[in-house]
Design a protein around this motif. Structure first.
Motif, short mmCIF file in Angstrom:
data_model
loop_
_atom_site.label_atom_id
_atom_site.label_comp_id
_atom_site.label_asym_id
_atom_site.label_seq_id
_atom_site.Cartn_x
_atom_site.Cartn_y
_atom_site.Cartn_z
N VAL A 12 0.88 -1.17 0.00
CA VAL A 12 0.00 0.00 0.00
C VAL A 12 0.91 1.21 0.00
CG1 VAL A 12 -1.75 1.31 1.26
CG2 VAL A 12 -1.79 -1.19 1.33
N TYR A 13 0.76 2.09 -1.00
CA TYR A 13 1.55 3.30 -1.11
C TYR A 13 0.67 4.48 -0.73
CZ TYR A 13 4.57 0.27 -3.87
OH TYR A 13 5.38 -0.75 -4.29
N VAL A 14 1.08 5.22 0.30
CA VAL A 14 0.36 6.40 0.76
C VAL A 14 1.20 7.60 0.36
CG1 VAL A 14 -0.58 7.61 2.76
CG2 VAL A 14 -0.68 5.11 2.66
N MET A 15 0.64 8.47 -0.52
CA MET A 15 1.42 9.57 -1.07
C MET A 15 0.78 10.92 -0.78
SD MET A 15 2.31 8.11 -4.82
CE MET A 15 1.71 6.45 -5.07
N GLU A 16 1.64 11.86 -0.44
CA GLU A 16 1.22 13.26 -0.26
C GLU A 16 2.05 14.10 -1.22
OE1 GLU A 16 -0.97 16.40 0.98
OE2 GLU A 16 -1.32 14.30 1.44
N LEU A 17 1.39 14.98 -1.95
CA LEU A 17 2.03 15.81 -2.97
C LEU A 17 1.98 17.27 -2.53
CD1 LEU A 17 0.11 14.23 -5.97
CD2 LEU A 17 2.21 13.41 -4.93
N LYS A 18 3.08 17.97 -2.72
CA LYS A 18 3.15 19.39 -2.36
C LYS A 18 3.61 20.21 -3.56
CE LYS A 18 2.05 19.22 1.96
NZ LYS A 18 0.76 19.74 2.32
N ILE A 19 2.81 21.21 -3.93
CA ILE A 19 3.21 22.18 -4.94
C ILE A 19 3.85 23.34 -4.18
CG2 ILE A 19 2.42 23.71 -6.81
CD1 ILE A 19 1.88 20.79 -7.45
N ASN A 20 5.01 23.78 -4.60
CA ASN A 20 5.74 24.83 -3.87
C ASN A 20 6.05 24.42 -2.44
OD1 ASN A 20 6.16 26.82 -5.80
ND2 ASN A 20 4.16 27.72 -5.47
N GLY A 21 6.19 23.14 -2.21
CA GLY A 21 6.55 22.62 -0.90
C GLY A 21 7.56 21.51 -1.09
N ASP A 22 8.11 21.04 0.00
CA ASP A 22 9.10 19.98 -0.15
C ASP A 22 8.59 18.65 0.38
OD1 ASP A 22 9.26 20.29 2.58
OD2 ASP A 22 11.32 21.02 2.59
N ALA A 23 9.34 17.62 0.09
CA ALA A 23 8.97 16.26 0.47
C ALA A 23 8.89 16.10 1.98
CB ALA A 23 9.96 15.27 -0.12
N SER A 24 9.74 16.80 2.72
CA SER A 24 9.72 16.71 4.19
C SER A 24 8.38 17.18 4.74
CB SER A 24 10.85 17.53 4.80
OG SER A 24 12.08 17.01 4.42
N ALA A 25 7.84 18.26 4.19
CA ALA A 25 6.54 18.76 4.63
C ALA A 25 5.44 17.75 4.31
CB ALA A 25 6.23 20.10 3.97
N ALA A 26 5.55 17.11 3.17
CA ALA A 26 4.57 16.09 2.79
C ALA A 26 4.63 14.90 3.75
CB ALA A 26 4.82 15.64 1.36
N MET A 27 5.82 14.47 4.10
CA MET A 27 5.97 13.35 5.03
C MET A 27 5.44 13.71 6.42
SD MET A 27 7.16 10.76 3.40
CE MET A 27 8.31 9.63 4.17
N ARG A 28 5.70 14.93 6.87
CA ARG A 28 5.17 15.39 8.16
C ARG A 28 3.65 15.35 8.16
NH1 ARG A 28 9.19 19.06 7.75
NH2 ARG A 28 7.79 20.73 7.07
N GLN A 29 3.05 15.77 7.06
CA GLN A 29 1.60 15.76 6.98
C GLN A 29 1.05 14.33 7.05
OE1 GLN A 29 -0.19 18.32 4.05
NE2 GLN A 29 -2.01 17.04 3.89
N ILE A 30 1.70 13.40 6.39
CA ILE A 30 1.29 11.99 6.46
C ILE A 30 1.30 11.53 7.91
CG2 ILE A 30 1.94 9.62 5.89
CD1 ILE A 30 2.98 10.74 3.18
N ASP A 31 2.36 11.87 8.64
CA ASP A 31 2.48 11.46 10.04
C ASP A 31 1.50 12.19 10.95
OD1 ASP A 31 4.51 9.69 9.34
OD2 ASP A 31 6.10 11.11 9.86
#
Length: 70
Positions: A12-31
């Motif tokens: 199962v792949y859980v993905m968060e995408l950020k426009i004008n943001g970075d991958a770290s912010a996306a990972m924080r949001q997942i958590d």
């Protein structure tokens, strides 16, 4: 809820995408929003993916991948 969830027979792949943001912010949001919680009892391997897009360059600017260890 996460931007994208892809379910396969083994993963199962859980993905968060950020426009004008970075991958770290996306990972924080997942958590912080507990996006993987619905898959806690799922026997499949859960993978978190954070992706940051650069609209100026029309490319992926950053990404992070983490496997959930149970």
């Amino acid at each position: 809820s996460p931007d994208v969830v892809v379910e396969t027979p083994h993963y199962v792949y859980v993905m968060e995408l950020k426009i004008n943001g970075d991958a770290s912010a996306a990972m924080r949001q997942i958590d912080e929003r507990h996006y993987v919680a619905p898959f806690a009892a799922d026997p499949r391997q859960v993978i978190k993916i954070g992706i940051g897009f650069s609209p100026a360059h029309h490319t992926v600017a950053s990404f992070e991948i983490a496997r959930i260890v149970r």
